[in-house]
Design an enzyme around this catalytic site. Structure first.
Site, PDB file in Angstrom:
ATOM      1  CG  ASP B 251      19.612  66.805 -45.206  1.00 26.82           C
ATOM      2  OD1 ASP B 251      19.177  66.357 -44.150  1.00 26.82           O
ATOM      3  OD2 ASP B 251      20.759  66.642 -45.611  1.00 26.82           O
ATOM      4  CB  THR B 252      22.251  69.590 -43.421  1.00 29.76           C
ATOM      5  OG1 THR B 252      21.882  68.824 -42.284  1.00 29.76           O
ATOM      6  CG2 THR B 252      23.424  70.483 -43.088  1.00 29.76           C
ATOM      7  CB  VAL B 253      21.344  74.627 -46.187  1.00 29.18           C
ATOM      8  CG1 VAL B 253      19.882  74.273 -46.407  1.00 29.18           C
ATOM      9  CG2 VAL B 253      21.507  75.604 -45.030  1.00 29.18           C
TER      10      VAL B 253
END
Lengths: 507, 507
Positions: B251-253
């Site tokens: 996912d998004t970091v």
């Protein structure tokens, strides 16, 4: 194409089942539309063109509302009218980017928190309709059950449009003659700068900022006309070609509507900065920056914004305006704080240090359910640009009201607004017993606040509106705003921009 | 390339002239970095891969901070490390869109309200560095004095990168083997659906949602793995190929840093949903949605967010979290309210009716100047996903601390955090006389609030840190979070996720 009124709208059930008027009162006939055609500088010569566009937008949206359309219908239709008018910087007639292409930004949001937006999207004649289509589709899975996006940009948005059978047209079809002329002049300006640069003369700010590129503007905003800096004075020796003046500075447009179901929607559309970086996304595409709606049932606020986009992003200015006005007991004071503190004061430690001079125009609408079936609808705007073009129409008006709000003295700040009390009908079978009428006390506050120019009329049991005028214009530190449209009436409350006259309210 | 540490950064003067430590105290040696590798489901098998990526990110960023780098440097470097690791869904190893192309979202914001963001941008190996370059350039006019953009998308962002001599590479160079495998499986799933559809069997939700496409996930989030709906159970007769499990949901970091100058920055980066609509922009690109910083001098809060993007836009969730935590006296309670009320409760009248199931992970850092040269730095996180991978490192730590926060029991909600008191040094020539020490009273509040596990040490006159442990983890309604990384120590305060041990603080 986005669902039209005459088609079965996929979310019609949403609007008709989740009705605001669930408090024992109803008002099937009241709706309203508010539009703006941008904050910036509108020459007096072309003022009527802008106001005519606003009037047309209001009339088209009101026709939809009266036919049972939703607030999203009304916002879409109002903005379509503005997009189709070459005088505005959106849709047909948009500014061209550095490559000569129209790249549109648009966004729309409703009472239910649904959103749709496109950014830097070419080949779309009515960007707001594609944004609205995205909003509609956000509650349904895409083909093959993929997650429906709520923000699509660039060529991907064109593909999305094609997939949804939304019209995609050539760039040339959207380029208006006036936009082409502006583009040519900016190109020549850039060529001139390059020549000067090669001669070792140009590219220093003192020189280039002096070009009368947007000569007619005393204080144009970058968002509006050009990505180049505003002129401060004319230099001798300016090339002949560049001495031609532009009569109008066009900008982001916006609309806010409340429909007969009591729901609100807001939307914005813009061609962005002239000569902008291809792919640049401006506030009109951004929920929370250019467009925002907050609705908690008993109270709802919508805001749309116009101005120098690059100064807006970090302030989330439309969401900030919505929050301040939502909580405010004095909406005009709240609007001043939004412009002076939240926007001009920036939010960062020290100043944001973003290039260029910030400028803004904000339009907000607030609706509150009071007791005894009364509903107060307040319209508030503010700007620190030279001018801001606005219009409104309610279902009880025979014609739209327009205003070109102007301010010229420094420090520039104008805020204004009006409010109207709508008397709702008892429902046939009210599920909830209406409470005792405490409205007069509640209204006393507004009475004070808004310099109400006319006494309240006694409430009517008959369907419609019992008129309340709550009108005020505060041009603190600025010149008095003169309503300049033929159909904007001035009252005795101090330069009211948009009047809801009591006679019309009784219609 | 974005300005690197060893080059003269164009805004170095900004950072060194506008110093937070202007209250008579200074602390040239204190800085910190916090990173997350996404909220979603991380299999226990691959947990170490995610945490290793987080550790590496912290160490690289801390090296930069110790060398005098700014918080924007640290955030950029931390996220670059995560982008370069194929285990994360950003940079190299990003999910592919429907056309098999990596389209990156990234954003960065600093204490000064400066922002830079790109959306749906192909051919960029390190999206955060392009976003950071846009931030840097936002205070200077572009070539020919055009307005510098702060948000550029799609092919336009690629052109911008080329113009700025930022590296542009082929799509194939960014596609990791693992991403290609995911894409192939999704393609086969779609082909299978199409066959079923043609046979009149597929496309009904009851059937398609049951595919064990992300089989290892008990509750994957759409943002993370796939644009297709999450599986609920395995159907008999599922094609052989689809029975293979994915071990990780990526996912998004995000990263948040405070530098030695006292300034904060936050950033996010994401490849977005797998099989996403080309041109789709997710929260990692959006200031106020995926990334936000608020700084008023004496207090500053930064927030980065990961989760189902389409549910975040209308809630402006990172800005909402920043505002709640900024005003909070109980940051953990504030975090719960953000997740339960602001995000899960949606904001619209009724529910937003956006397709899919919402899920989120939020990481926030708050810094407050207390009296007598004390500075309290609080780290807070929350998630309602199965897991959330986090790490931190301060300039007084010898190694990064990591945690895989997990929760499995419904209703899922985990919040946690820690705080540290930094004792500042007297300046050599203090311009402002420090006030009387009222800190002990002030800290009493935190003492209570955070279940402080160790007594305060007496303050030191020597430079560095006097240790404060304020650690707490509240897995209300969920299972206790077990620190699973070898270097994350569990203390006696109830499953503390990230420990700032007192011994290390003295280093």
């Amino acid at each position: 194409m986005a669902p039209r009124l005459n088609e079965a709208s996929p979310d019609q059930s949403l609007y008709t089942t989740i009705r605001r008027y669930s408090t024992g009162y109803d008002h099937p006939d009241y709706s309203c539309i508010f539009v703006h055609a941008g904050a910036g500088y509108h020459s007096t010569e072309n003022e009527q063109k802008h106001l005519r566009a606003c009037r047309n937008a209001c009339q088209a949206a009101m026709a939809a509302l009266k036919a049972g359309g939703t607030s999203t219908d009304a916002v879409e239709i109002a903005i379509r009218v503005l997009e189709d008018d070459p005088v505005t910087n959106c849709g047909y007639g948009s500014n061209l980017n550095f490559d000569g292409v129209v790249e549109a930004d648009a966004s729309i949001m409703d009472s239910f928190g649904r959103t749709g937006a496109i950014g830097a999207t070419p080949q779309i004649q009515n960007p707001i309709s594609l944004a609205r289509l995205i909003l509609e589709r956000s509650s349904q899975p895409m083909t093959l059950k993929r997650v429906p996006p709520n923000f699509v940009v660039g060529e991907g948005a064109v593909d999305y449009a094609r997939e949804q059978r939304f019209p995609v047209i050539s760039n040339e079809s959207i380029v208006a003659h006036s936009a082409r002329i502006r583009f040519s002049k900016w190109q020549k300006e850039i060529e001139y700068q390059e020549i000067m640069k090669r001669r070792g003369k140009g590219m220093d700010r003192s020189r280039t900022t002096d070009f009368p590129l947007l000569g007619a503007s005393t204080r144009p905003i970058q968002e509006a006309g050009s990505a180049l800096p505003p002129p401060t004075r004319e230099l001798p020796g300016t090339p002949q070609l560049l001495e031609q003046k532009f009569d109008l500075v066009t900008d982001t447009v916006g609309a806010i509507s409340i429909d007969r179901y009591g729901n609100m929607a807001a939307g914005s559309s813009s061609g962005g900065i002239g000569m902008k970086q291809p792919g640049r996304v401006g506030p009109a595409a951004l929920i929370g920056v250019g467009t925002f709606v907050k609705d908690r049932g008993e109270r709802q606020v919508g805001t749309v914004v116009s101005g120098t986009g690059e100064h807006m992003l970090h302030t989330l200015i439309s969401s900030q305006a919505v929050n301040r006005i939502y909580d405010a007991t004095d909406e005009l004071e709240a609007m001043k704080r939004v412009i002076n503190d939240d926007f001009m004061g920036s939010q960062g430690y020290g100043k944001a240090n973003i290039w260029g001079e910030p400028a803004i125009g904000i339009m907000s609408v607030k609706a509150e359910n009071l007791t005894a079936g009364k509903r107060l609808i307040s319209f508030v705007f503010g700007h620190n640009t030279d001018s801001f073009a606005l219009a409104s129409m309610t279902s009880t008006d025979t014609a739209p009201k327009t205003i070109m709000s102007r301010v010229s003295r420094e420090p520039k700040l104008a805020v204004g607004g009006s409010s109207r009390l709508v008397q709702m009908q008892m429902k046939v079978n009210p599920e909830e017993k209406p409470k005792k009428d405490k409205t007069s006390k509640r209204l006393g506050r507004h009475d004070k606040k808004y310099h109400v120019s006319q006494a309240f009329k006694s409430e009517k049991k008959a369907p419609l509106v019992s008129g309340l005028e709550g009108l005020h214009l505060d041009n603190r530190d600025g010149e008095s705003s003169e309503p300049s449209s033929s159909d904007s009436n001035k009252t005795d409350c101090g330069g009211c921009p948009i009047e809801f006259s009591d006679e019309e309210a009784k219609v």
